[in-house]
Design an enzyme around this catalytic site. Structure first.
Site, PDB file in Angstrom:
ATOM      1  N   THR A 165     -23.302 -59.934  21.760  1.00 32.22           N
ATOM      2  CA  THR A 165     -23.113 -58.509  21.487  1.00 32.22           C
ATOM      3  C   THR A 165     -23.996 -57.644  22.375  1.00 32.22           C
ATOM      4  OG1 THR A 165     -22.521 -58.936  19.195  1.00 32.22           O
ATOM      5  CG2 THR A 165     -23.329 -56.734  19.702  1.00 32.22           C
ATOM      6  N   GLY A 204     -30.254 -62.145  16.794  1.00 27.00           N
ATOM      7  CA  GLY A 204     -31.193 -62.886  15.978  1.00 27.00           C
ATOM      8  C   GLY A 204     -32.115 -63.746  16.824  1.00 27.00           C
ATOM      9  N   ARG A 338     -26.206 -58.755 -24.269  1.00 26.99           N
ATOM     10  CA  ARG A 338     -26.612 -57.361 -24.436  1.00 26.99           C
ATOM     11  C   ARG A 338     -25.691 -56.660 -25.436  1.00 26.99           C
ATOM     12  NH1 ARG A 338     -30.840 -53.774 -23.648  1.00 26.99           N
ATOM     13  NH2 ARG A 338     -30.069 -51.702 -23.086  1.00 26.99           N
ATOM     14  N   THR A 449     -19.591 -56.729   8.968  1.00 32.26           N
ATOM     15  CA  THR A 449     -19.414 -56.291  10.358  1.00 32.26           C
ATOM     16  C   THR A 449     -19.902 -57.286  11.397  1.00 32.26           C
ATOM     17  OG1 THR A 449     -21.482 -55.027  10.150  1.00 32.26           O
ATOM     18  CG2 THR A 449     -19.422 -53.816   9.872  1.00 32.26           C
ATOM     19  N   GLU A 451     -20.197 -61.330  13.022  1.00 39.57           N
ATOM     20  CA  GLU A 451     -19.241 -62.429  13.208  1.00 39.57           C
ATOM     21  C   GLU A 451     -17.805 -61.895  13.153  1.00 39.57           C
ATOM     22  OE1 GLU A 451     -19.790 -65.594  14.091  1.00 39.57           O
ATOM     23  OE2 GLU A 451     -21.873 -65.004  14.282  1.00 39.57           O
ATOM     24  N   ASP A 453     -16.092 -57.725  13.054  1.00 43.11           N
ATOM     25  CA  ASP A 453     -15.911 -56.601  12.138  1.00 43.11           C
ATOM     26  C   ASP A 453     -14.659 -56.843  11.301  1.00 43.11           C
ATOM     27  OD1 ASP A 453     -14.329 -53.897  11.705  1.00 43.11           O
ATOM     28  OD2 ASP A 453     -16.459 -53.386  11.753  1.00 43.11           O
TER      29      ASP A 453
END
Length: 706
Positions: A165, A204, A338, A449, A451, A453
């Protein structure tokens, strides 16, 4: 499996089981009950042993996300956790046996995606190191590259990046601007980012840890651009961790989530690398600069190279399903404990999950999660078949890429929606970080978004649908074809919807309207869901007829006018695939009671899809107004039948407290509620509880009248 056995025992002690067969279950539904152990085994799927091993590793306290860390400390912790994975043999399954792997591609993905329950940052950073960086060397390189670099990559001796990218181009990989220009005099490539938008971004491991990268760049030799190729490039000095000459970068800083990953930017100024650093499985350059490739077509070569990296989408699909399961386990557990408002009792308050709206919020998403999980298992099997070589034709690879592009958007969007709905369904408690909804949602936000979009991926699916459509009916008059899709009442022609042959419902039922009479019936649901896909594709194909003969600009304009319809058709197709996967899974259920409950759940998924798109079915004459009004009622009856089995259905996911790690899912709320009820009961029994003012007013009025 002990955990599942214990849960099955607890489930058998529950007294509030359903007693009537529901829609779609047939007259033999009988007393429905879920066999939690058997269902849990089925949900683990083909790679059950790997999943259980991965869950055992993910449960280690050393791998758990610690909330509140600075991003610097979180990064350091996750980097250390990667070594833990190496030491526990959790990362080598997909690599060759001669290098210490097991060539288990499906098992590799199954194990990786389970790491999301420990810390999504760990799952993604591990995916960058071994699923992207390592896999690029494995699948795009050759034996020489494998021997040279894979041992260090596998052992974490070479932390690396997947540098595809760019700041200026993300989804449009073919247009990236980084160049790799070959110099025959030195037998080197020159890697260069010519302007700021060409910098590699959001990468990354780039900010701190990466020593090397697989860099994607336009390969130029002898004055010809041969398109995007991958190059192994060293980034930093292993001793000093400083960038090598000509290489620079920046830290992307704090993000909206996944702050355990050191994302950053990279740029290259005429960096020289050896000719042999080209990962040359699909394209090579000889010493004299001559380019060669086993794939003649540049377009096909490009998509073949990208197709080898599809595992990122496959793993995100599975991780998103896992995160949805964890969230629903916590929210549904809390919802059964609850209590709020005493609407049906003068003393006891109602359990949240007994409210119809609460069931609508959680049980419909539970049904979708089951559908997504079964679809993911089919995707993972297809992935393993292709990468193991069992079924590795061009068509198989195209089907795999299309299936991944169809399912990843649905599951990642669903995870975000589920996490948000679970957060809200648990009120203020759901907003506390200790209950993980807000944290998981922040970390999974980017799954929509990266790997690929999600919207762009669905557009790829739509183009495949159009291509299959054109192939099947190439010789048919287009006007006749449109009428065929929306109204033909005879014949048994098959229409290929991208990945599977779906029999035309009209051959069996005569018309959609007749099929709608049996909304609760499997074939009725299939008819409506299939017809919507077919009709939407046919309408767009009709609108685009002749666009290829227009100028480039005019053709693009026509396509853009119908882009939204295309993407909606692709989404409808993906939803149909999930429904079919759920239906296929029902055939594997041996226990009668479990099958009844899962059939209700499948029907809930199918009818929820129909309800979501009721406007389309009405506008296109597929349902009458009278029939459309019944859909909501069917859904509400299904919810009431599924409600007693909700805990069993989430227990079957197999995630224990050590995985869920949500304070409200520990039983603490039940203890608090029981304590309060006991207190009030004792107060009333002893007469210690003060009189209610509202009850005194009618008594006073009666006294005055007397």
């Amino acid at each position: 499996m002990t955990e599942l056995v214990d849960r099955a025992a607890r489930g058998n002690q529950r007294q509030d089981q359903a007693t009537q067969p529901g829609p779609g279950a047939g007259p033999s539904g009988g007393h429905a009950a879920v066999n939690v152990e058997a269902l849990g085994k089925q949900l683990l799927g083909r790679w059950s042993d790997v999943r259980l091993q991965a869950r055992s590793i993910a449960a280690h306290p050393e791998l758990r996300k610690i909330e509140g860390l600075t991003h610097t400390d979180h990064r350091a912790r996750v980097t250390g956790q990667l070594k833990f994975l190496v030491d526990h043999n959790a990362v080598h399954r997909a690599f060759p046996e001669e290098l210490g792997g097991t060539n288990d591609h499906g098992g590799n993905i199954a194990g990786f995606e389970e790491l999301v329950v420990a810390d999504p940052s760990l799952q993604i950073k591990a995916g960058v190191q071994w699923g992207l960086f390592g896999s690029a060397v494995l699948h795009l390189g050759t034996a020489e590259h494998h021997a040279k670099w894979l041992p260090g990559i596998m052992a974490l001796g070479i932390p690396g990046c997947f540098a595809m990218t760019e700041t200026g181009h993300g989804s449009d990989v073919a247009s990236i601007a980084t160049t790799a220009t070959y110099d025959p005099d030195t037998e080197e490539f020159e890697i260069h980012t010519p302007f700021r938008a060409a910098w590699k971004d959001y990468i990354g491991n780039a900010a701190v840890d990466g020593l090397a990268a697989v860099v994607f760049a336009q390969l130029v030799t002898r004055g010809v651009n041969h398109g995007v190729h991958a190059f192994y490039v060293e980034l930093r000095d292993p001793q000093t961790r400083d960038f090598l000459p000509g290489i620079g970068g920046e830290d992307d800083g704090i993000k909206g989530g996944l702050n355990g990953i050191d994302n950053g930017r990279l740029h290259f100024t005429r960096v020289r690398i050896p000719r042999t650093s080209l990962l040359n499985r699909y394209g090579d350059v000889a010493p004299d600069g001559t380019y060669s490739s086993p794939i003649a077509s540049p377009g096909r070569r490009f998509f073949t190279m990208l197709g080898t990296l599809v595992q990122g989408r496959v793993s995100l699909d599975g991780a998103a399903v896992a995160a949805s399961k964890v969230a629903l386990k916590a929210a549904i557990q809390y919802g059964t404990e609850r209590r709020q408002f005493n609407s049906s009792s003068a003393t006891d308050e109602e359990v949240l999950l007994d409210y119809q709206r609460h069931q609508r919020r959680l049980l419909t998403r539970l049904a979708t999660t089951y559908a997504a999980g079964f679809a993911h298992e089919q995707l993972l099997t297809k992935f393993d078949d292709v990468f193991s070589g069992a079924s590795d034709t061009d068509e198989d690879r195209q089907d795999l890429e299309t299936l991944a592009a169809a399912l990843k958007p649905l599951s990642t969007w669903h995870a975000l929606d589920t996490l948000q709905e679970c957060r809200e369904a648990c009120g203020g408690a759901g907003f506390l970080i200790e209950n993980r909804f807000a944290s998981l949602r922040a970390d999974l936000d980017v799954y929509a978004t990266f790997e690929g979009d999600n919207t762009v991926l669905l557009q790829l699916v739509a183009k495949r649908l159009l291509a299959d459509y054109a192939k099947e009916f190439r010789s048919v008059d287009f006007g006749v074809l449109a009428r065929y899709v929306v109204g033909q009442a005879t014949g048994a022609a098959l229409h290929r919807t991208g990945l599977r042959q779906v029999a035309q419902f009209v051959a069996d039922t005569g018309s959609v309207q007749k099929a709608a009479i049996a909304l609760r019936d499997e074939e009725g649901q299939r008819a409506l869901l299939t017809d919507r896909v077919q009709t939407m594709v046919a309408e767009v194909a009709t609108a685009l007829k002749g666009a290829s003969r227009l100028s480039h600009a005019q053709g693009a304009a026509v396509f853009n006018q119908h882009q939204n319809e295309l993407i909606e058709a692709a989404q409808a197709h993906a939803e149909l695939l999930q429904w079919e996967a759920f239906t296929d899974a029902l055939g594997e259920v041996a226990d009668p009671g479990t099958k009844v409950v899962l059939t209700w759940l499948r029907d809930l998924f199918g009818l929820s899809l129909i309800e979501k798109n009721l406007a389309w079915y009405l506008m296109n004459g597929r349902l009458s107004m009278q029939r459309a009004r019944t859909v909501g009622g069917y859904i509400n009856r299904l919810l009431a039948r599924i409600r007693p089995h909700a805990l069993d259905l989430v227990d079957a996911f197999g995630y224990g407290d050590e995985h869920v790690r949500s304070a409200i899912a520990t039983g603490a709320e039940k203890q608090r509620q029981d304590e309060a009820r006991t207190y009030f009961r004792e107060q009333r029994a002893t007469g210690s509880w003060p009189a209610d003012e509202k009850s005194l007013k009618p008594a006073a009025a009666r006294t005055r009248r007397n």
